[in-house]
Design a protein around this motif. Structure first.
Motif, mmCIF file in Angstrom:
data_model
loop_
_atom_site.group_PDB
_atom_site.id
_atom_site.type_symbol
_atom_site.label_atom_id
_atom_site.label_comp_id
_atom_site.label_asym_id
_atom_site.label_seq_id
_atom_site.Cartn_x
_atom_site.Cartn_y
_atom_site.Cartn_z
ATOM 1 N N PHE A 1 0.945 -1.287 -0.034
ATOM 2 C CA PHE A 1 -0.053 0.054 0.000
ATOM 3 C C PHE A 1 0.936 1.436 0.162
ATOM 4 O O PHE A 1 0.510 2.315 -0.499
ATOM 5 C CB PHE A 1 -0.938 0.162 1.264
ATOM 6 N N ALA A 2 1.993 1.190 0.404
ATOM 7 C CA ALA A 2 3.053 2.273 0.484
ATOM 8 C C ALA A 2 4.084 2.271 -0.622
ATOM 9 O O ALA A 2 4.928 3.173 -0.603
ATOM 10 C CB ALA A 2 4.055 2.199 1.748
ATOM 11 N N GLY A 3 3.839 1.561 -1.622
ATOM 12 C CA GLY A 3 4.534 1.438 -2.886
ATOM 13 C C GLY A 3 4.659 2.694 -3.546
ATOM 14 O O GLY A 3 3.619 3.305 -4.049
ATOM 15 N N ARG A 4 5.952 3.380 -3.749
ATOM 16 C CA ARG A 4 6.181 4.282 -4.682
ATOM 17 C C ARG A 4 7.526 4.164 -5.396
ATOM 18 O O ARG A 4 8.389 3.721 -4.712
ATOM 19 C CB ARG A 4 6.241 5.442 -3.871
ATOM 20 N N PHE A 5 7.443 4.158 -6.789
ATOM 21 C CA PHE A 5 8.535 3.979 -7.783
ATOM 22 C C PHE A 5 8.816 5.167 -8.458
ATOM 23 O O PHE A 5 8.058 5.604 -9.258
ATOM 24 C CB PHE A 5 8.266 2.842 -8.469
ATOM 25 N N LEU A 6 9.947 5.857 -8.467
ATOM 26 C CA LEU A 6 10.286 7.061 -9.019
ATOM 27 C C LEU A 6 11.431 6.752 -10.067
ATOM 28 O O LEU A 6 12.499 6.413 -9.736
ATOM 29 C CB LEU A 6 10.577 8.191 -8.239
ATOM 30 N N SER A 7 11.135 6.786 -11.333
ATOM 31 C CA SER A 7 12.087 6.626 -12.329
ATOM 32 C C SER A 7 12.712 8.239 -12.558
ATOM 33 O O SER A 7 12.129 9.142 -13.025
ATOM 34 C CB SER A 7 11.645 6.089 -13.539
ATOM 35 N N LEU A 8 13.983 8.509 -12.243
ATOM 36 C CA LEU A 8 14.582 9.632 -12.124
ATOM 37 C C LEU A 8 15.652 9.883 -13.465
ATOM 38 O O LEU A 8 16.125 9.092 -13.968
ATOM 39 C CB LEU A 8 15.482 9.865 -10.802
ATOM 40 N N PRO A 9 15.445 11.409 -13.714
ATOM 41 C CA PRO A 9 16.216 11.703 -14.811
ATOM 42 C C PRO A 9 17.722 11.726 -14.469
ATOM 43 O O PRO A 9 18.188 11.925 -13.506
ATOM 44 C CB PRO A 9 16.114 13.085 -14.987
ATOM 45 N N GLU A 10 18.556 11.093 -15.285
ATOM 46 C CA GLU A 10 19.785 10.867 -15.105
ATOM 47 C C GLU A 10 20.858 11.822 -15.162
ATOM 48 O O GLU A 10 21.045 12.355 -16.355
ATOM 49 C CB GLU A 10 20.272 9.414 -15.886
ATOM 50 N N ALA A 11 21.167 12.524 -14.009
ATOM 51 C CA ALA A 11 22.225 13.587 -13.861
ATOM 52 C C ALA A 11 23.442 13.271 -13.164
ATOM 53 O O ALA A 11 23.025 12.433 -12.058
ATOM 54 C CB ALA A 11 21.559 14.715 -13.559
ATOM 55 N N VAL A 12 24.565 13.645 -13.551
ATOM 56 C CA VAL A 12 25.892 13.455 -12.709
ATOM 57 C C VAL A 12 25.593 13.990 -11.284
ATOM 58 O O VAL A 12 25.310 15.380 -11.258
ATOM 59 C CB VAL A 12 26.859 14.050 -13.556
ATOM 60 N N THR A 13 25.666 13.282 -10.441
ATOM 61 C CA THR A 13 25.519 13.857 -8.957
ATOM 62 C C THR A 13 26.561 13.513 -8.006
ATOM 63 O O THR A 13 26.891 12.242 -7.937
ATOM 64 C CB THR A 13 24.134 13.097 -8.276
ATOM 65 N N PRO A 14 27.042 14.801 -7.498
ATOM 66 C CA PRO A 14 28.054 14.443 -6.313
ATOM 67 C C PRO A 14 27.673 13.501 -5.459
ATOM 68 O O PRO A 14 26.564 13.560 -4.742
ATOM 69 C CB PRO A 14 28.381 15.767 -5.916
ATOM 70 N N THR A 15 28.651 12.835 -5.161
ATOM 71 C CA THR A 15 28.046 11.444 -4.372
ATOM 72 C C THR A 15 29.417 11.178 -3.374
ATOM 73 O O THR A 15 30.422 10.987 -3.937
ATOM 74 C CB THR A 15 27.697 10.115 -5.069
ATOM 75 N N ILE A 16 29.040 10.763 -1.989
ATOM 76 C CA ILE A 16 30.028 10.318 -1.172
ATOM 77 C C ILE A 16 29.573 9.038 -0.285
ATOM 78 O O ILE A 16 28.477 8.906 0.277
ATOM 79 C CB ILE A 16 30.200 11.438 0.008
#
Length: 505
Positions: A265-280
């Protein structure tokens, strides 16, 4: 500050906090980043974000990804228990072995080289399976490797014969350190091209969970972490054919293999625009219960300066507008103190947690509970409110300095909102669609641009003893997408605990 300079400022402050406060606890595990935290910094492409229960996330995203693997599957979880998730994983591996076996037969019948299909390495790692397993687990950092004879009988996995028929090379390993130092990290890596960071375990709990899917430099950083913790002998390279991405590497005929998804019931799926993101990547090294104090009201110990701990501390210290925390428990004194300091600077703070989740674990690892810590936080916040009101009253009657700007002397304190998560009424357990009973997602969003996901809770166990793994993204778009999805799921699932009447200007 520009957008880039803001991240650079945080990154340098974060690195300095790790280097300046190196842990007095020797023999970190892992320790490859201690002298140079910069090795954890990189970029990623964020492909998707998902909310749901553990079973829905596995059957909707993780197992379909596993079915597409050509060369290697790495699955790391903390808890391993009999459940619909584990049964679905077994089914997926059996279907994968069957498909590969048929491909081998077709190759042989055509007269081609039967060895054209390379073996598929599957590495399953976990920390906790049962109380007996933990009490008698080896203390060696080499861990315990389960023999093939135990795969089906003890772990609920396919038999060695089924896997071997599809050229699947399985190895299952566990690590645990007494008294209660679990390896709490959770991730899935497919062919070293994409990685998923779920908050859920391979277990039976129907809790609210989250999962982010990435590719890019951060995956290589994750593999480095995995090699230092779980598999020092992990091959540094995969076969050359692994260069294809998941979509184009999908094995012929695999489209007919389907798994029955477990909806939520809480299911949410977001397909996101692929952008280079600073990540650690944010490891939190295992520590054997440093400075544990069974007297909970005594002065708290300074937590180990792990990348994850320092990241959260730095972000709370640097926050300029807002802090959002969603955590299963909150018993870490450094977190409580950091929240109060932020409130005193005028930062709006929202906390969503669970009521009485893993109660005995809280008592054992922290000597306190989430409810007690929240009561203490509210009490201290009210004192802060009273002090602020008293200051304003005194300054408003100060005839000596009529032109004094009260707000410049003491900023408006921030608003505080605390809620418990509960299941949505009407979504009963008799339904085939799962309703989350507790919130287990670990989510921190600061200033609507820094987002931390992963395995780390805001409790003492995660901050002091367990080995954790978080991941930080610097992206306004991603923070907004996650915030919106979380807000939608939390509708009619929150029990108010405290809400201040102070507006955040």
């Amino acid at each position: 500050m520009t957008s880039t300079s803001q991240f650079d400022h945080f990154k340098e402050a974060w690195k300095a906090s790790i280097l300046e406060r190196r842990s007095p606890v020797r023999d970190e595990f892992p320790d490859y980043h201690v002298s140079d935290p910069g090795v954890l910094v990189g970029t990623s492409l964020i492909h998707s974000f998902e909310l749901g229960t553990g079973a829905s996330i596995y059957t909707n995203s993780l197992l379909p990804a596993i079915l597409q693997a050509e060369h290697e599957i790495i699955l790391v979880t903390c808890f391993w228990a009999s459940s619909s998730t584990r049964s679905a994983l077994k089914d997926a591996l059996e279907k994968l072995a069957e498909d590969r076996r048929e491909r081998i037969l077709r190759t042989r019948e055509s007269g081609s080289d039967a060895h054209g299909l390379s073996p598929l390495r599957v590495r399953i790692c976990f920390s906790s399976r049962s109380l007996f397993q933990k009490l008698f687990h080896t203390r060696s950092r080499n861990g315990y490797v389960y023999p093939p004879s135990a795969w089906a009988s003890q772990l609920g996995l396919p038999s060695p014969e089924v896997l071997e028929s599809g050229l699947i090379d399985l190895r299952v390993k566990s690590l645990f350190f007494l008294p209660f130092s679990v390896l709490h990290s959770k991730y899935v890596v497919i062919d070293r091209r994409r990685a998923w960071f779920p908050s859920c375990n391979v277990s039976w709990e129907a809790w609210l969970e989250g999962c982010v899917e990435i590719s890019g430099d951060a995956v290589a950083s994750l593999i480095q972490f995995h090699q230092h913790v779980w598999d020092p002998r992990l091959e540094s390279q995969l076969p050359p054919r692994v260069g294809l991405d998941l979509g184009s590497a999908r094995p012929p005929g695999l489209g007919r293999i389907a798994l029955m998804p477990i909806p939520s019931f809480a299911g949410r799926f977001l397909s996101l625009p692929e952008a280079v993101t600073p990540t650690i990547l944010l490891p939190s090294s295992h520590h054997c219960n440093p400075r544990y104090n069974i007297i909970p009201w005594r002065r708290y110990s300074t937590p180990p300066p792990t990348p994850l701990n320092c990241s959260i501390s730095c972000l709370m210290d640097m926050a300029r507008h807002s802090i959002y925390i969603q955590t299963p428990n909150i018993t870490s004194t450094p977190v409580i103190n950091g929240v109060l300091k932020a409130l005193e600077r005028g930062i709006a703070v929202v906390i969503v947690t669970s009521k009485a989740l893993m109660f005995l674990e809280q008592i054992v690892t922290a000597g306190t509970t989430t409810s007690i810590c929240l009561w203490s936080l509210i009490r201290r916040y009210r004192k802060l409110q009273a002090k602020h009101a008293q200051f304003r009253q005194i300054r408003s009657h100060d005839d000596l300095e009529p032109e004094l700007d009260i707000e410049a002397q003491q900023p408006q304190i921030g608003s505080l909102t605390i809620s418990y998560f509960h299941s949505r009424p009407g979504n009963g357990p008799e339904s085939i669609v799962e309703e989350p009973q507790k919130s287990h997602i670990k989510l921190t969003i600061v200033d609507r641009q820094y987002t931390i996901l992963g395995s780390g809770n805001m409790d003492r166990a995660s901050w002091f003893t367990s080995q954790e793994l978080g991941i930080l993204f610097y992206s306004v778009d991603f923070a907004e997408a996650v915030s919106t999805a979380a807000a939608e799921v939390l509708v009619d699932r929150l029990e108010p605990v405290f809400s201040s009447s102070v507006a955040n200007d």
